[in-house]
Design an enzyme around this catalytic site. Structure first.
Site, PDB file in Angstrom:
ATOM      1  N   SER A  22       0.825  -1.210   0.000  1.00  9.39           N
ATOM      2  CA  SER A  22       0.000   0.000   0.000  1.00  9.39           C
ATOM      3  C   SER A  22       0.857   1.257   0.000  1.00  9.39           C
ATOM      4  O   SER A  22       0.337   2.361  -0.004  1.00  9.39           O
ATOM      5  CB  SER A  22      -0.910   0.007   1.232  1.00  9.39           C
ATOM      6  OG  SER A  22      -0.142  -0.147   2.402  1.00  9.39           O
ATOM      7  N   ASN A 109      -2.446  -2.536  13.351  1.00  8.88           N
ATOM      8  CA  ASN A 109      -3.904  -2.409  13.294  1.00  8.88           C
ATOM      9  C   ASN A 109      -4.410  -1.160  14.006  1.00  8.88           C
ATOM     10  O   ASN A 109      -5.288  -0.458  13.500  1.00  8.88           O
ATOM     11  CB  ASN A 109      -4.572  -3.658  13.874  1.00  8.88           C
ATOM     12  CG  ASN A 109      -4.279  -4.901  13.055  1.00  8.88           C
ATOM     13  OD1 ASN A 109      -3.688  -4.812  11.971  1.00  8.88           O
ATOM     14  ND2 ASN A 109      -4.675  -6.065  13.548  1.00  8.88           N
ATOM     15  N   HIS A 155     -40.465  20.583 -12.287  1.00  7.07           N
ATOM     16  CA  HIS A 155     -40.530  19.736 -13.488  1.00  7.07           C
ATOM     17  C   HIS A 155     -39.870  20.430 -14.681  1.00  7.07           C
ATOM     18  O   HIS A 155     -40.203  20.122 -15.822  1.00  7.07           O
ATOM     19  CB  HIS A 155     -41.974  19.376 -13.861  1.00  7.07           C
ATOM     20  CG  HIS A 155     -42.800  18.812 -12.748  1.00  7.07           C
ATOM     21  ND1 HIS A 155     -43.108  17.489 -12.650  1.00  7.07           N
ATOM     22  CD2 HIS A 155     -43.378  19.393 -11.656  1.00  7.07           C
ATOM     23  CE1 HIS A 155     -43.860  17.281 -11.570  1.00  7.07           C
ATOM     24  NE2 HIS A 155     -44.038  18.424 -10.949  1.00  7.07           N
ATOM     25  N   SER A 276     -13.500  23.902 -28.190  1.00  8.66           N
ATOM     26  CA  SER A 276     -13.647  22.634 -28.891  1.00  8.66           C
ATOM     27  C   SER A 276     -12.465  22.449 -29.823  1.00  8.66           C
ATOM     28  O   SER A 276     -11.916  23.412 -30.343  1.00  8.66           O
ATOM     29  CB  SER A 276     -14.946  22.668 -29.698  1.00  8.66           C
ATOM     30  OG  SER A 276     -14.900  21.756 -30.767  1.00  8.66           O
ATOM     31  N   LYS A 282     -17.304  27.216 -29.972  1.00  3.64           N
ATOM     32  CA  LYS A 282     -17.793  26.635 -28.732  1.00  3.64           C
ATOM     33  C   LYS A 282     -17.169  27.247 -27.488  1.00  3.64           C
ATOM     34  O   LYS A 282     -15.983  27.525 -27.429  1.00  3.64           O
ATOM     35  CB  LYS A 282     -17.506  25.122 -28.712  1.00  3.64           C
ATOM     36  CG  LYS A 282     -18.315  24.306 -29.694  1.00  3.64           C
ATOM     37  CD  LYS A 282     -19.799  24.374 -29.452  1.00  3.64           C
ATOM     38  CE  LYS A 282     -20.210  23.687 -28.177  1.00  3.64           C
ATOM     39  NZ  LYS A 282     -19.953  22.269 -28.150  1.00  3.64           N
ATOM     40  N   ASN A 284     -17.592  25.940 -23.735  1.00  6.16           N
ATOM     41  CA  ASN A 284     -18.226  24.847 -23.014  1.00  6.16           C
ATOM     42  C   ASN A 284     -18.093  24.991 -21.506  1.00  6.16           C
ATOM     43  O   ASN A 284     -17.037  25.364 -21.016  1.00  6.16           O
ATOM     44  CB  ASN A 284     -17.606  23.526 -23.454  1.00  6.16           C
ATOM     45  CG  ASN A 284     -17.853  23.257 -24.926  1.00  6.16           C
ATOM     46  OD1 ASN A 284     -18.918  23.578 -25.437  1.00  6.16           O
ATOM     47  ND2 ASN A 284     -16.876  22.689 -25.589  1.00  6.16           N
ATOM     48  N   LYS A 324      -8.435   3.183   1.714  1.00  2.88           N
ATOM     49  CA  LYS A 324      -7.701   4.436   1.600  1.00  2.88           C
ATOM     50  C   LYS A 324      -7.792   5.159   0.267  1.00  2.88           C
ATOM     51  O   LYS A 324      -8.035   6.366   0.219  1.00  2.88           O
ATOM     52  CB  LYS A 324      -6.237   4.188   1.963  1.00  2.88           C
ATOM     53  CG  LYS A 324      -5.987   4.411   3.448  1.00  2.88           C
ATOM     54  CD  LYS A 324      -4.649   3.925   3.876  1.00  2.88           C
ATOM     55  CE  LYS A 324      -4.810   3.102   5.140  1.00  2.88           C
ATOM     56  NZ  LYS A 324      -5.562   1.842   4.955  1.00  2.88           N
TER      57      LYS A 324
END
Lengths: 457, 457, 457, 457
Positions: A22, A109, A155, A276, A282, A284, A324
């Site tokens: 790790s 631990n 909505h 783009s 564009k 974006n 982790k």
């Protein structure tokens, strides 16, 4: 690795060593690990488990290792498996056999539980700070545009006019809950696990209260098995982060829509937009889109750890090492998103003509017509039905409310009178003068209150 | 970046640039990107969209960039945002203005779809190979222990004796399905997106069939909007990976249990086990535990991408950039797990005395007693009830089946006779002589068949 | 329950009985269960395991139970735990002790695997049929509006004009993949598990090939442990359903946006919309919203089963009973969504003036300008940069492309000439004349091809 | 439905009506709905928005509807869509036109938020009660077996001996955190949304503080848009439930393993076990298995709602109707699992000989040997290495620690002396005399403390 393979006749398989190591990611915990070890050494000295001189030597060694790492001079050797072994091994190199005493009355631990708790404590503090900063950005934008009217939607259909500031304050409230949730979760991280050993508690006369004080914990864990087997505090952070990202995904969705040509409500500052590779025109809203997309990643980490923990017997199992990377990425993603959103929100350009025009559209004042009839004595449900039929009629005639003649109104209810023409977006806003409502008076109060909560940053 | 920010008045915010950049991880696609660009340049040349000379120059430049990257000499500049821009920018540096023609008749949207498809195609091939290797390891272990009997479990209660080889072949079958599933999914990756442009198709006379042939695709996409908006092929790989990891998690669970002191069925080779930092005697099945734990991670990536894609309007949205890290980690995790499992399985030491002893335990032959009564003419349900009562009786008396007297048997059914004592673990195994059953004869056939499928590796 | 509790001294706890019972939902499998039992009884008779007369009696009993259930006259007693026991218990009531022979050479473990496989086989067929119907609705709408132009979007910014039909065909392709995916998964459901018994294979001379033929399976399972422990076929259906719902959520998102006042592209038919309890003017796209929302539910079921199966040792574990409710709800949700979408799509009203006007907006032809320069000999990247600067200029001047003077064009590239004014939305469409592109010619071909695939329904 | 379709020219499509209706499940909220409506009517009366007489009539009508439903005499008509409309429609039937005034100053959006909050408030209270009961069961079992020793495990390898009571107290602590987490979340449910109207606040002079007091809320919502768009309180409950189910899945896993023949630590009471349809001897821990399996379902509901809420613009969207079924099932699953676990734990039979024998196994005292050397002055890491080598030697010789001669010990460290033979399971337990540790003294204190927390029930 060699330190803990005395029981084995063979070294680990290379592949397996890499699979189980790790160090590539838990090195990120070096600060927490060394801080914990220094407190531990101090305690061992204080309790006479090691001599004061030994404690000093160990602490000195740890301090210099911390500096080595900070300076980028520390060599992380994967064969040492994890940050705990990497630090201990270097300590023995530096200070000799006395370093072999550091791990007395401790296990990996309880050590890894400690390090991770210290990390989450920091993450909570950072996240709250970032949320406050995001709230300030919302307020800055709201205050700078405090008269801007937008259509409120349900909505995604225009529903009733609201103040933009009111809309932004909804996100302020979400962030407020995010902060409260994280603050509450802090109580369950703020627990010292050290002293739990591998699982059963240590067999030395350790002083856990001293350790807690040194490391800033206000409680010590009450059960050693639980202390090394527990990852709730990570799950709780990740669940809070998932909810927070969900909030941000909603704002992101709105910013994307609002900056479309069709809405045209806002313009995202150039510095938060990209172009783009093929379409030269564009602009974006990539930051908003990515934040929306990264919501998936944060959900994924939560579910990953829930899955990993499912059905594990007590106490520690190696599966838990998987806690982790998801945690780190969750923290990084959430902090970066909050930070970049604060900047993007603060620099957002509002187009008030467009929003105001949109707020006039689509029979948005129908509720006000119904309220009008109610005030004249009609039952609400009847008023609602009359106005619904009026709308149906107006749609078919292609007329707006203001274009309808009074006798057309009166076909649907005799209670309509000339004063119906006084109903306007402004009167609609002003009428919602209830706590939490969108009337200018209430929103002004809410802004002031919110500003008191967060200050000016 | 500068290449595509001509429309803007300001450079990107640093934070935003880092937030949106993908170069740190999509550099992994450099092989696919350059392969795709070379085919594209070849096609542009063939179609006369650029000259043959220009095509040659571009291809030469791309080849040398590929080598630079392979040699580790390529400088990845984050401000170039992604691997596509990094390569194109370097190409222009190397070959001059002709490099500015490479992106003709192409968009990053179809380019990134291409690169990712090429990556997934490779991942499918690698995964199938790793699954075959894992299957061979299962067969090696099964063949080397072909007479070993273990208790078969349902509900983790001993149920009926089975051959270990039969048990291992169950995992062989799961891997067989994993392979079939991945193979089927291949059909939906094997589709060339190039020519779709940003979303609407390109405006040049490109030859998509030529591109497909050059790049080894057997189909070309049929709808340009879909081609740039589609990430199903990643989801399908990830779903297959999730199911495969689930299978491995089941084997992992068994290996962990079987190597416990209580079961004692197997011993994991030292090279696949690790020790404890505090308990000197420990030999932990870490590889199996981590595989079980990593199942969460793979599930998480699947759900992350499903979440990310939910509710996105057509066509490309920047959210979709989030597809890559999860995909890469899924592939890496699955391949590493399969590889390390193959080694661990192959070197597993079985303790046949322990498994055989366990297979004698706990009235495991009760079904055989019921079958015995059925063969004597009893209705199955009645036979089942009689034996269940017999077991209840035996438990209370603390006797095993072989310790019960014949008259005790006969209390529960008059059909019991002296030949009931001939029922044994071996007779039980032999009786399950049905296709797919655990009789030695059937298992031998199944092993031979499985070996024919995978060869000796 | 009493049938299988002979081994116990006490009846089950009421709460526990309710907790473990599945009859409330698995009664839905009664058709599959009885079909399976009839085939099993037939086989038992054919093999002489029971007499021909016994087989006939059992089959007669089962047939009449099926009718009882169909007529709603069957009493489902929860204490009988599950549909298998409910049917068997009723059979014994009806035909007497011969009914106690039905469960010979069978276990609930292979029986439930059989029933669930039969259910999934039906679900796949139904889903494919519903997908075909949905595809037909898309085609109906596309053909009825084949000249309608809409702005194509990336990042929800207008990008390039496309035909609405082209856009709808993108969803046709997604559905096509959904069908292919389900069809492929069918191969892994189409496997008879019967004969596997509890886990080890049955001890009788059963004829599995006969059973397979009777029940319409083309393969028999090759490993008994795997056959009762396998739920891949449910996971694979659920993964396919999740991807399909994701597709529908994208269309739902677009319908919601397109029916907003700001877009105004479409009007959802009244019969698929609902009103507000308070705002009389509202017409809400509830069906689309709910479909988008139900995507979460289908993802949730997939995750749920993946989690449930994680880390289970072989063979059957009771955890696996949790497979059914999620499966049933997934099938119901997906079928209902497809069905209601087919209706909603077919009745959708397009507003071509609005879409066409939107398709003129926002420098949407910038790519065409760049293509224009490329055709005049400019390198693409240079052309892109020139047009990007031109756009920046036009934005600042507040002019559209058609309002710019030729000398203004020429400031950004000398290659611009009077013919630049011929670039139009129509010319843009026509230019994308590549396979998969949006040119009218290509879209016409694509529509014809799609129609050939699905027919007229 | 007809009440709110005045704006439409056509009735809803049948399929669409069924697709959008929630009455089949939200009828479960009838108590909350009527309670809320009564408080609302009282407030309308108090404020003079309706007359006192009207208020009385409405309240009387609502009371009698509540009784009708409780008596099972209420007809739920799906065409009325949801519980709110079903109740209002019946009210108008019963009390006439005055019933049409109930919905004044209210929307379904704030009404459903209210109902759901009231439901979650009840769910939190029920869950905490069930958790307390579960804790009591753990304590009952622990106190009844307070001297029982079991092997403590890490990685499922025997690690160090612990008291069973200590192990059970670990689950007590988990439940304690579950309670704390739910209690904290209560603060964010305890907020009155009524008065928010559809999204903007109502236009009447309502008294929200009065409503809050009537309905038992301690706060009122501060932003109307947020109040109708917020479902955090459901997510937070579901996240807490997921963590709690994860805890239970760990206990379930242990109970399943512990009741296997190989462990033989516990026997689950007959009333919590079930038999097999084919294997007469089986006694299966079905309740534990199902609890473990149901963890998936609860995770699934959490993910489902997170997915549903992702990217929704403000304020209410119909997607959010999907919040209910998952919530209901989460509450039902969690409560049933806690209740059945309490019973199962309380009646669990421990086999102390088996656990004690297992606690002697496998060099479990190796850590004590290392501690022994440390106490003699050895550095911990050196002590650990010496004992690891000693274990390696003992494994190869096939000897236990007690079978090793003193000179064999001394080969690995000269510090070993005759007193090494005094190390025992009992001395090992006693040595872990640290707060949170497993020494009998500490566990006794912990039990007493825990009992004080929960009482005797």
């Amino acid at each position: 690795m060699s330190h803990i393979r005395g029981r084995f006749s063979k070294p680990a398989d290379k592949l397996a060593a890499r699979y189980t190591a790790s160090l590539t990611y838990d090195r990120r915990l070096y600060q927490q690990d060394i801080t914990g070890s220094i407190a531990h050494a101090k305690m061992l000295g204080k309790q006479g488990i090691i001599t004061a001189e030994e404690a000093r030597t160990i602490i000195g060694g740890l301090d210099s290792i911390r500096e080595e790492i900070a300076r980028g001079e520390f060599e992380f050797k994967t064969e040492l498996e994890d940050i705990h072994m990497a630090v201990e091994s270097r300590l023995i190199e530096k200070v000799g056999d006395v370093g072999r005493k550091l791990h007395t009355a401790r296990s990996r631990n309880d050590q890894v539980a400690l390090d991770t708790r210290l990390f989450v404590i920091g993450a909570i503090a950072d996240t709250i700070k970032a949320l406050r900063n995001f709230q300030r950005a919302l307020l800055d934008l709201a205050e700078a545009n405090k008269d801007v009217i937008i259509p409120g939607y349900t909505h995604l259909q225009v529903a009733q006019p609201v103040l933009l500031a009111h809309h932004l304050l909804a996100y302020f409230e979400m962030a407020e809950r995010d902060i409260a949730r994280l603050s509450d979760s802090f109580k369950r991280v703020d627990v010292l696990p050290l002293g739990s050993g591998a699982l059963a508690g240590v067999a030395n006369s350790v002083d856990r209260e001293f350790l807690a004080k040194e490391l800033g914990f206000s409680q010590v864990s009450r059960n050693s098995l639980d202390a090394v087997a527990d990852r709730d505090f990570i799950l709780e952070y990740e669940a809070g982060a998932a909810i927070c990202m969900m909030h941000l995904s909603r704002l992101a969705e709105e910013l994307v829509m609002w900056s479309s040509a069709e809405f045209g409500f806002v313009e995202i500052d150039d510095v938060y937009a990209t172009g783009s590779s093929i379409m030269p025109q564009k602009k974006n809203p990539d930051v908003a889109e990515l934040a929306r997309g990264k919501t998936g990643r944060v959900y994924g980490h939560l579910l990953a750890l829930l899955t990993t923990m499912k059905g594990l017997p007590l106490a520690y199992n190696r599966d838990m090492q998987e806690d982790k990377e998801g945690l780190f990425d969750t923290v990084d993603t959430l902090l970066a998103t909050l930070e970049v959103f604060a900047g993007m929100v603060r620099t957002l350009k509002i187009n008030p003509e467009n929003t105001h025009q949109a707020a006039e559209r689509g029979y948005i004042l129908a509720t006000d017509l119904a309220d009008y009839l109610v005030k004249k004595g009609e039952a609400f449900r009847t008023a609602h039905e009359s106005v619904a039929k009026l709308v149906n009629y107006a749609v078919r005639k292609g007329k707006s409310f203001s274009e309808l003649k009074i006798n057309e109104y009166q076909r649907f209810s005799p209670m309509f009178d000339e004063d119906v023409y006084q109903i306007s977006v402004e009167s609609s806003l002003a009428a919602r003068d209830v706590s939490g409502g969108t009337s200018p008076r209430r929103v002004k109060q809410a802004l002031a209150r919110a500003r008191r909560t967060v200050g000016r940053g």
